[in-house]
Design a protein around this motif. Structure first.
Motif, short mmCIF file in Angstrom:
data_model
loop_
_atom_site.label_atom_id
_atom_site.label_comp_id
_atom_site.label_asym_id
_atom_site.label_seq_id
_atom_site.Cartn_x
_atom_site.Cartn_y
_atom_site.Cartn_z
N ILE A 115 1.29 -25.61 -29.78
CA ILE A 115 1.53 -27.05 -29.97
C ILE A 115 1.15 -27.82 -28.72
CG2 ILE A 115 3.32 -28.82 -30.27
CD1 ILE A 115 4.77 -26.77 -32.12
N TYR B 187 4.97 -22.59 -29.83
CA TYR B 187 5.29 -23.68 -28.89
C TYR B 187 4.15 -23.92 -27.91
CZ TYR B 187 9.83 -23.09 -30.97
OH TYR B 187 10.85 -22.99 -31.88
N SER B 188 3.59 -22.87 -27.37
CA SER B 188 2.44 -23.03 -26.47
C SER B 188 1.25 -23.60 -27.22
CB SER B 188 2.05 -21.69 -25.84
OG SER B 188 3.09 -21.22 -25.02
N SER C 100 1.84 -17.91 -29.43
CA SER C 100 3.11 -18.62 -29.41
C SER C 100 2.97 -20.00 -30.04
CB SER C 100 3.59 -18.76 -27.97
OG SER C 100 4.58 -19.75 -27.87
#
Length: 143
Positions: A122, A119-120, A117
Protein backbone atom coordinates in the motif's frame (compact mmCIF):
# COMPACT_ATOMS: atom_id res chain seq x y z
CA UNK A 1 -22.14 22.00 -5.23
CA UNK A 2 -23.56 18.83 -6.82
CA UNK A 3 -21.55 19.57 -9.97
CA UNK A 4 -18.35 19.70 -7.89
CA UNK A 5 -19.20 16.37 -6.24
CA UNK A 6 -19.89 14.72 -9.60
CA UNK A 7 -16.59 16.03 -10.97
CA UNK A 8 -14.65 14.69 -7.99
CA UNK A 9 -16.49 11.36 -8.18
CA UNK A 10 -15.68 11.19 -11.89
CA UNK A 11 -12.00 11.81 -11.15
CA UNK A 12 -12.00 9.10 -8.48
CA UNK A 13 -13.76 6.60 -10.77
CA UNK A 14 -11.43 7.41 -13.68
CA UNK A 15 -8.37 6.96 -11.46
CA UNK A 16 -9.71 3.70 -10.03
CA UNK A 17 -10.51 2.18 -13.42
CA UNK A 18 -7.20 3.37 -14.89
CA UNK A 19 -5.34 1.37 -12.28
CA UNK A 20 -7.08 -1.93 -12.83
CA UNK A 21 -6.75 -4.19 -15.83
CA UNK A 22 -9.13 -1.90 -17.78
CA UNK A 23 -7.59 1.00 -19.69
CA UNK A 24 -8.31 4.56 -18.67
CA UNK A 25 -7.07 8.12 -18.90
CA UNK A 26 -7.07 9.54 -15.39
CA UNK A 27 -4.08 11.75 -16.20
CA UNK A 28 -6.11 13.67 -18.78
CA UNK A 29 -9.05 14.02 -16.37
CA UNK A 30 -6.76 15.30 -13.62
CA UNK A 31 -4.96 17.71 -15.97
CA UNK A 32 -8.27 19.21 -17.11
CA UNK A 33 -9.59 19.55 -13.57
CA UNK A 34 -6.35 21.09 -12.28
CA UNK A 35 -6.30 23.63 -15.11
CA UNK A 36 -9.90 24.62 -14.28
CA UNK A 37 -9.63 24.49 -10.46
CA UNK A 38 -6.11 25.61 -9.55
CA UNK A 39 -7.23 26.40 -6.02
CA UNK A 40 -8.07 22.72 -5.40
CA UNK A 41 -4.88 21.01 -6.59
CA UNK A 42 -4.19 19.22 -3.30
CA UNK A 43 -7.75 17.86 -3.14
CA UNK A 44 -7.65 16.74 -6.78
CA UNK A 45 -4.27 15.03 -6.42
CA UNK A 46 -5.46 13.34 -3.22
CA UNK A 47 -8.63 11.99 -4.80
CA UNK A 48 -6.83 10.76 -7.91
CA UNK A 49 -4.09 9.13 -5.82
CA UNK A 50 -6.52 7.36 -3.51
CA UNK A 51 -8.67 6.14 -6.41
CA UNK A 52 -5.65 4.92 -8.36
CA UNK A 53 -4.15 3.24 -5.29
CA UNK A 54 -7.40 1.41 -4.55
CA UNK A 55 -7.57 0.24 -8.17
CA UNK A 56 -4.00 -1.06 -7.94
CA UNK A 57 -4.83 -2.86 -4.71
CA UNK A 58 -7.74 -4.54 -6.49
CA UNK A 59 -5.23 -5.91 -8.99
CA UNK A 60 -2.89 -6.86 -6.11
CA UNK A 61 -5.73 -8.84 -4.48
CA UNK A 62 -6.53 -10.56 -7.80
CA UNK A 63 -2.91 -11.71 -7.91
CA UNK A 64 -3.10 -12.86 -4.30
CA UNK A 65 -6.25 -14.88 -5.00
CA UNK A 66 -4.83 -16.35 -8.21
CA UNK A 67 -1.72 -17.55 -6.36
CA UNK A 68 -3.88 -19.63 -4.04
CA UNK A 69 -5.21 -21.69 -6.93
CA UNK A 70 -2.59 -21.55 -9.68
CA UNK A 71 1.20 -21.75 -9.51
CA UNK A 72 2.91 -19.17 -11.73
CA UNK A 73 4.54 -21.76 -13.91
CA UNK A 74 1.20 -23.30 -14.88
CA UNK A 75 -0.23 -20.08 -16.31
CA UNK A 76 2.56 -18.16 -17.97
CA UNK A 77 5.32 -19.02 -20.39
CA UNK A 78 8.74 -18.16 -19.02
CA UNK A 79 9.20 -15.13 -21.27
CA UNK A 80 5.80 -13.75 -20.18
CA UNK A 81 6.79 -13.76 -16.54
CA UNK A 82 8.77 -10.47 -16.73
CA UNK A 83 6.70 -8.64 -14.11
CA UNK A 84 6.98 -11.62 -11.76
CA UNK A 85 10.76 -11.76 -12.22
CA UNK A 86 11.06 -7.99 -11.75
CA UNK A 87 9.06 -8.06 -8.50
CA UNK A 88 11.00 -11.08 -7.26
CA UNK A 89 14.24 -9.18 -7.85
CA UNK A 90 13.23 -5.74 -6.52
CA UNK A 91 10.43 -6.65 -4.10
CA UNK A 92 8.33 -3.79 -2.71
CA UNK A 93 10.46 -1.20 -4.52
CA UNK A 94 9.05 -2.31 -7.87
CA UNK A 95 5.62 -1.14 -6.72
CA UNK A 96 6.84 2.47 -6.86
CA UNK A 97 6.49 1.98 -10.62
CA UNK A 98 2.93 0.70 -10.49
CA UNK A 99 1.90 3.90 -12.28
CA UNK A 100 3.59 2.83 -15.52
CA UNK A 101 1.20 2.00 -18.35
CA UNK A 102 0.61 -1.74 -18.92
CA UNK A 103 3.53 -3.10 -16.86
CA UNK A 104 2.44 -1.28 -13.68
CA UNK A 105 -0.65 -3.48 -13.49
CA UNK A 106 1.63 -6.47 -13.87
CA UNK A 107 3.76 -5.29 -10.93
CA UNK A 108 0.67 -5.03 -8.72
CA UNK A 109 -0.63 -8.43 -9.81
CA UNK A 110 2.81 -9.96 -9.25
CA UNK A 111 3.08 -8.32 -5.83
CA UNK A 112 -0.14 -10.01 -4.77
CA UNK A 113 0.81 -13.27 -6.39
CA UNK A 114 4.14 -13.28 -4.57
CA UNK A 115 2.35 -12.31 -1.35
CA UNK A 116 4.36 -9.18 -0.67
CA UNK A 117 3.38 -7.48 2.57
CA UNK A 118 0.01 -5.78 2.09
CA UNK A 119 0.95 -2.79 4.24
CA UNK A 120 4.27 -2.21 2.49
CA UNK A 121 2.56 -2.67 -0.86
CA UNK A 122 0.00 0.00 0.00
CA UNK A 123 2.74 2.46 0.95
CA UNK A 124 4.89 1.88 -2.13
CA UNK A 125 1.94 1.94 -4.54
CA UNK A 126 0.54 5.11 -2.90
CA UNK A 127 3.88 6.94 -3.01
CA UNK A 128 4.51 6.07 -6.65
CA UNK A 129 1.07 7.21 -7.71
CA UNK A 130 1.22 10.36 -5.59
CA UNK A 131 4.49 11.45 -7.19
CA UNK A 132 3.10 10.83 -10.67
CA UNK A 133 -0.12 12.79 -10.03
CA UNK A 134 1.77 15.60 -8.30
CA UNK A 135 4.03 15.92 -11.36
CA UNK A 136 1.04 16.00 -13.71
CA UNK A 137 -0.66 18.64 -11.57
CA UNK A 138 2.48 20.75 -11.44
CA UNK A 139 2.64 20.73 -15.25
CA UNK A 140 -0.98 21.87 -15.63
CA UNK A 141 -1.41 24.19 -12.64
CA UNK A 142 0.00 27.17 -14.49
CA UNK A 143 2.91 27.76 -12.12
Amino acid sequence: MQEDFLGLAGLFFSAFISSTIAPGGSEAVLALMVSEHQDQVVLLVGIATIGNTLGALTTWFLGYLAAKKYPIESLLETKKQKAIMWVRKWGQWSLLFSWLPVIGDGFCFAGGWLKLSLYSSIVFIFVGKLVRYAAISWMFAGN
